[in-house]
Design an enzyme around this catalytic site. Sequence first.
Site, short mmCIF file in Angstrom:
data_model
loop_
_atom_site.label_atom_id
_atom_site.label_comp_id
_atom_site.label_asym_id
_atom_site.label_seq_id
_atom_site.Cartn_x
_atom_site.Cartn_y
_atom_site.Cartn_z
N LYS A 188 -5.56 -7.97 0.70
CA LYS A 188 -6.57 -8.76 1.68
C LYS A 188 -6.07 -9.94 2.16
O LYS A 188 -6.51 -10.51 3.25
CB LYS A 188 -7.83 -9.05 1.00
CG LYS A 188 -8.95 -7.74 0.83
CD LYS A 188 -10.12 -8.06 0.12
CE LYS A 188 -11.04 -6.86 0.06
NZ LYS A 188 -11.36 -6.22 1.46
N GLY A 189 -5.57 -10.74 1.40
CA GLY A 189 -5.00 -11.89 1.76
C GLY A 189 -4.11 -11.89 2.97
O GLY A 189 -3.93 -12.57 3.91
N ALA A 190 -2.98 -11.19 2.59
CA ALA A 190 -1.86 -10.97 3.55
C ALA A 190 -2.56 -10.13 4.92
O ALA A 190 -1.99 -10.63 5.67
CB ALA A 190 -0.81 -10.29 2.90
N GLY A 227 -4.60 2.35 10.12
CA GLY A 227 -4.03 1.42 8.93
C GLY A 227 -4.61 0.10 8.81
O GLY A 227 -5.18 -0.38 10.02
N GLY A 229 -21.26 -4.76 14.30
CA GLY A 229 -20.81 -6.00 14.67
C GLY A 229 -20.90 -6.85 13.60
O GLY A 229 -20.74 -6.47 12.27
N GLY A 238 -12.48 -5.56 8.31
CA GLY A 238 -12.77 -6.88 7.77
C GLY A 238 -11.94 -8.11 7.63
O GLY A 238 -12.10 -9.06 7.84
N ASP A 239 -10.56 -7.53 7.09
CA ASP A 239 -9.58 -8.42 7.15
C ASP A 239 -9.16 -9.06 8.30
O ASP A 239 -9.06 -10.36 8.44
CB ASP A 239 -8.48 -8.01 6.37
CG ASP A 239 -8.87 -7.63 4.88
OD1 ASP A 239 -9.53 -8.12 4.29
OD2 ASP A 239 -8.05 -6.64 4.41
N ASP A 276 0.93 -1.14 0.00
CA ASP A 276 0.04 0.03 0.25
C ASP A 276 0.92 1.12 -0.06
O ASP A 276 1.73 1.33 0.81
CB ASP A 276 -0.87 0.12 1.30
CG ASP A 276 -1.91 -0.92 1.21
OD1 ASP A 276 -2.26 -1.56 0.17
OD2 ASP A 276 -2.59 -1.26 2.21
N THR A 336 -20.32 -8.99 7.87
CA THR A 336 -20.14 -7.96 8.85
C THR A 336 -20.79 -6.81 8.60
O THR A 336 -21.22 -6.25 7.45
CB THR A 336 -18.46 -7.64 8.63
OG1 THR A 336 -18.47 -7.24 7.18
CG2 THR A 336 -17.86 -9.21 8.71
P1 ADP Z 1 -15.16 -3.99 5.79
O1 ADP Z 1 -13.85 -3.46 6.69
O2 ADP Z 1 -14.65 -5.20 5.14
O3 ADP Z 1 -16.10 -3.04 5.00
P2 ADP Z 1 -16.75 -3.82 8.12
O4 ADP Z 1 -17.01 -2.54 8.01
O5 ADP Z 1 -18.32 -4.51 8.05
O6 ADP Z 1 -16.09 -4.69 6.87
O7 ADP Z 1 -16.10 -4.38 9.38
C1 ADP Z 1 -15.64 -5.43 9.76
C2 ADP Z 1 -15.95 -5.94 11.22
O8 ADP Z 1 -14.90 -4.97 11.84
C3 ADP Z 1 -17.26 -5.64 11.73
O9 ADP Z 1 -17.99 -6.81 11.50
C4 ADP Z 1 -16.98 -5.33 13.12
O10 ADP Z 1 -16.78 -6.65 13.97
C5 ADP Z 1 -15.69 -4.66 13.02
N1 ADP Z 1 -15.84 -3.23 13.15
C6 ADP Z 1 -15.91 -2.32 12.29
N2 ADP Z 1 -16.02 -1.08 12.27
C7 ADP Z 1 -15.96 -1.08 13.56
C8 ADP Z 1 -16.24 0.10 14.74
N3 ADP Z 1 -16.36 1.28 14.41
N4 ADP Z 1 -16.16 -0.25 16.08
C9 ADP Z 1 -16.41 -1.79 16.53
N5 ADP Z 1 -16.00 -2.80 15.52
C10 ADP Z 1 -15.82 -2.21 14.16
#
Ligand code: ADP
Length: 299
Positions: free
Chosen positions: A38-40, A282, A219, A246-247, A11, A214
Amino acid sequence: SVTVVGSLNEDVLVAVERLPGRGETVVGRDAALAPGGKGANQAAAAGRLSGTGVAMVGRVGEDPAGGRQVAALREAGVDTAGVLATPGTPTGSATIPVEDGSGENLIVVVPGANAALAPADVDVPAVRGADVVLLQLEVPLEAVRAAADAASGTVVLTPAPPRPLPEELLRRVDVLVPNEHELVQLAGAGPAGRTPAELAELARGLGVAATVVTLGARGALVVPAGGPALLQAPPPVRAVDTTGAGDCFTGALGAALARGDDLPGAVREAVAAAALSTTGPGARGGLPDAAAVRALLSR
Ligand code: ADP
């Protein structure tokens, strides 16, 4: 054990006062390199939590960026013997201008060596023998399918970046982990912003054994094919940067499933780990170890 088959990227984070528009040039203040893909990222999260028994399978270029990605994974406790060097192709990269103040970004991904990952690269003992195999879609679909076919353990797929998926692949997936946006895309439904009950309905329509949606700060929603959906809320944290949450979630889910947790138990851990990951900068800042997750869950 957990084996991740997927992308490794470097990145390039560029701080800008304002994101550029079409045809516009803006001057960035500084550029920082950070390990990504994403994988790493999933492998680093699982490695940090497990300490041992996590392997990465993927491709980098024969360049300094590739060396940096391998070194960052090793530092997180990940076995990188399955990360192959690809002559004549650069390590994948993501260039990300980030706007001061708003934190909004743009992302340009160059797949590089990730695009060279072949079915033969993933039909290896680390994939065949893993308790849990984590897959995403930043490498060619043929490689993803080959890994799912080779796996004998639990197959977890993050459908990102979203694209239509063949039914044979979905049938081999034990746990699908989309975010809300990816679920809506996969289900071919209207815009996001639905209730948990509606999201569970969409997830059940995909024909996967189990889905974990997610939901950012709300949550995650566990949707077994034949059973009630369960919303797992995160413990309270002060989120500063949700990049890569998410990762981290999926890496933690894989680590917990490999240890023998059932799906709801693994999701509870993953929600806690992902919450902690948002308290650091990050994609890899703030990745917790097992003790930090235990401490948060027992508060
Ligand atoms: P992505 O990053 O792939 O868009 P999400 O935004 O749904 O996925 O976030 C993935 C997971 O990270 C969520 O299911 C939650 O458990 C956690 N998460 C994300 N943002 C927050 C936050 N502001 N506070 C607490 N947990 C969070």
